[in-house]
Design an enzyme around this catalytic site. Sequence first.
Site, PDB file in Angstrom:
ATOM      1  N   SER A 401       0.812  -1.212   0.000  1.00 40.44           N
ATOM      2  CA  SER A 401       0.000   0.000   0.000  1.00 40.44           C
ATOM      3  C   SER A 401       0.847   1.265   0.000  1.00 40.44           C
ATOM      4  O   SER A 401       0.369   2.340  -0.355  1.00 40.44           O
ATOM      5  CB  SER A 401      -0.902   0.030   1.241  1.00 40.44           C
ATOM      6  N   HIS A 422      -1.718  -2.823  -6.287  1.00 40.84           N
ATOM      7  CA  HIS A 422      -2.310  -2.428  -5.010  1.00 40.84           C
ATOM      8  C   HIS A 422      -3.818  -2.546  -5.098  1.00 40.84           C
ATOM      9  O   HIS A 422      -4.498  -1.657  -5.613  1.00 40.84           O
ATOM     10  CB  HIS A 422      -1.889  -0.999  -4.653  1.00 40.84           C
ATOM     11  N   GLU A 434      -4.324   0.107  -8.121  1.00 39.82           N
ATOM     12  CA  GLU A 434      -3.198   0.952  -8.519  1.00 39.82           C
ATOM     13  C   GLU A 434      -2.110   0.036  -9.071  1.00 39.82           C
ATOM     14  O   GLU A 434      -1.608  -0.838  -8.355  1.00 39.82           O
ATOM     15  CB  GLU A 434      -2.665   1.744  -7.328  1.00 39.82           C
ATOM     16  N   ASN A 472      -3.158   6.643  -1.077  1.00 35.94           N
ATOM     17  CA  ASN A 472      -2.744   6.747   0.316  1.00 35.94           C
ATOM     18  C   ASN A 472      -1.865   7.970   0.562  1.00 35.94           C
ATOM     19  O   ASN A 472      -1.850   8.513   1.670  1.00 35.94           O
ATOM     20  CB  ASN A 472      -2.023   5.474   0.759  1.00 35.94           C
TER      21      ASN A 472
END
Length: 675
Positions: A401, A422, A434, A472
């Site tokens: 992540s 991800h 991702e 993130n």
Amino acid sequence: MIEVRDHDGVLELAIDNPPVNALGAQVRRELLSAIEQADADPTIRAVVIRGAGSLFSGGADIREFGQAPVEPMLPALVERIERAGKPVVAAIAGTCLGGGLEVALACHYRIAARSVRLGLPEVKLGLLPGAGGTQRLPRLTGAEAALEMIVSGTPVDAARAAGIGLVDRLTDDDRLAQEALDWARTLDAPCRTGERTVAAEPGLFERFAEERKRALAGRDAPRACIEAVEAATRLPLAEGLAQEQALFARLVEGDQSRALRHVFFAERLAAKIEGVPADLAHRPIRSVGVIGAGTMGGGIAMNFLSTGIPVIMVDMTQEALERGTAIIRGNYEASVRKGRISAADAQAAMGRLSPTLDFAALWECDLLIEAVYEDMAIKTGIFARLDSIAKPGAILASNTSYLSIDEIAAATSRPQDVLGLHFFSPANVMRLVEVVRGRLTAPDALATAMGLARKIGKVPVVAGVCYGFIGNRMLMPRQLQAEALLLEGASPEQIDRVHTGFGMPMGPFQMGDLAGLDIGWHRDPSRIESIRDALCAADRWGQKKLAGFYDYDEKRRPTPSAVTADIVDRFRREAGVQQRAVGEEEIVARTLYVMVNEAARILEEGIAQRASDIDLVWVHGYGWPPTRGGPVYWADRIGLDRIVQGLRSYMAQDPDFVLSPLLAARAAEGRPLSE
């Protein structure tokens, strides 16, 4: 565009506009002309309309979106088909969506292949069917079935379509064209959908809206769909069509539809990879290996199992494997109970899963996905092992992540084969992936991963290497500011309420409790450096412990927590912060505007290929309301000068905050970030 064949008095019209037989201007012109010629020709006794190739029609031509209208418009074509003086049969194969279904509804009779799926998905673009769909569908299926199809936008299969009266006959796929012609020869007169009437039981529309109150909240299109279908039950066709058109015109100019159409086009644009030819050959992916049988690993595995791709799932203990396999089986069983898949399909998917403790079994896989704890030492150790096991050309992917794909790739002798995949939790449900492009990732490995993600039903977005990638990385400043606002006097419920009022499914503290506050925690109860550390040290890990930022009852319903308030109070006193009233405007600036600022920095650094990719990440990965189009789209719409002014006002006292030069420049120039 329209292939015309005369079969001894039955005129067959095949829509030939690959790849989806879209109803573009030329198709509409030729189809209208063919219908008029058939009506005028005394040797023609019936007409069959079908799609060339394997499907009927995917609906409107998306290239016409936002362009000046070109005659004949679809409503005029649909009306002319229905007015035809000779029987018109729709022979429906593959998919029949949107305007394609509206054409079929205007035909006098409908025969469909057993594999067909039919739907009116316009609501997903913030619209309603604008060529008679809201008026003709209820006249065939009844009001309640039509409401469900139109308001959800979800297609139905052939069996359901036949059961509700949407199609008259079903046949095998390879028999469709011939049976449609044979049936047409037996028909004496048109049976016009628009001449039918439909009634609704008292209170249907109010009950339908109330039962879906939460799903419809804040969304204009579903409520307009309900209003249009209700009109079909009390107005003659011409008046109902006029109301449908008025509602459509209002929606198409509205902010919500513009935002949803932005997301629609962003999904298509995201498939284009900078520096990689569109026709680059992909590596074959015949089997997938997943390292880690936890919640994430199991969810990732399900995506491939459900698509027909065998998966070898590896873990360190038999207990972990059995627990992971049981969770996968339970997920499939739940889907069977809800009618989403058949029991046979669930059993077939489970049959493609091979759990094992033998790491060496991964040698045969074409794609290997590591899904273990977020620790660089653990991940690099796994990739070093994979390097010695995986066959040449296999793609090695990490579900990290946050961590650097380049550092992970350096643990192997084949960095060109390494990238990030991800997935978002739950991985078998969330659509975003991702796809992280390392410095040395080979173009064909990246293109293969992007194509495979689309094959398993995901929305893949290319991201560059940085801590947290796109999503993130933008989440971090929001979380930091949310916790800072707690110290200054805001409550968790106040901050969360601003976010849910904005349209988010949950606020930052609700999300933290759901995900687990212990994720990424250092696990040392004596080391308390933040409010989150203090909560974890107090065994308040979120919903899993029924205690986090909120207290939870046995049904996980939250209430404000006095314990959390005391912890925040203690931190406030120790930090010497004076408690004050915090307004909604400041919460928006410090938790949402900071995300826009981070998005601009991501664009500056080339971490995202384009602004619309950032929007997709937040819409599909974090619950950003699609009716607001994503954070960059939203910022452009409300004005970058407003964003910059708010940041300068509310972030001036934060020594760590850096205003993005790109954001500041675009605001000063009056240019959007998305340009």
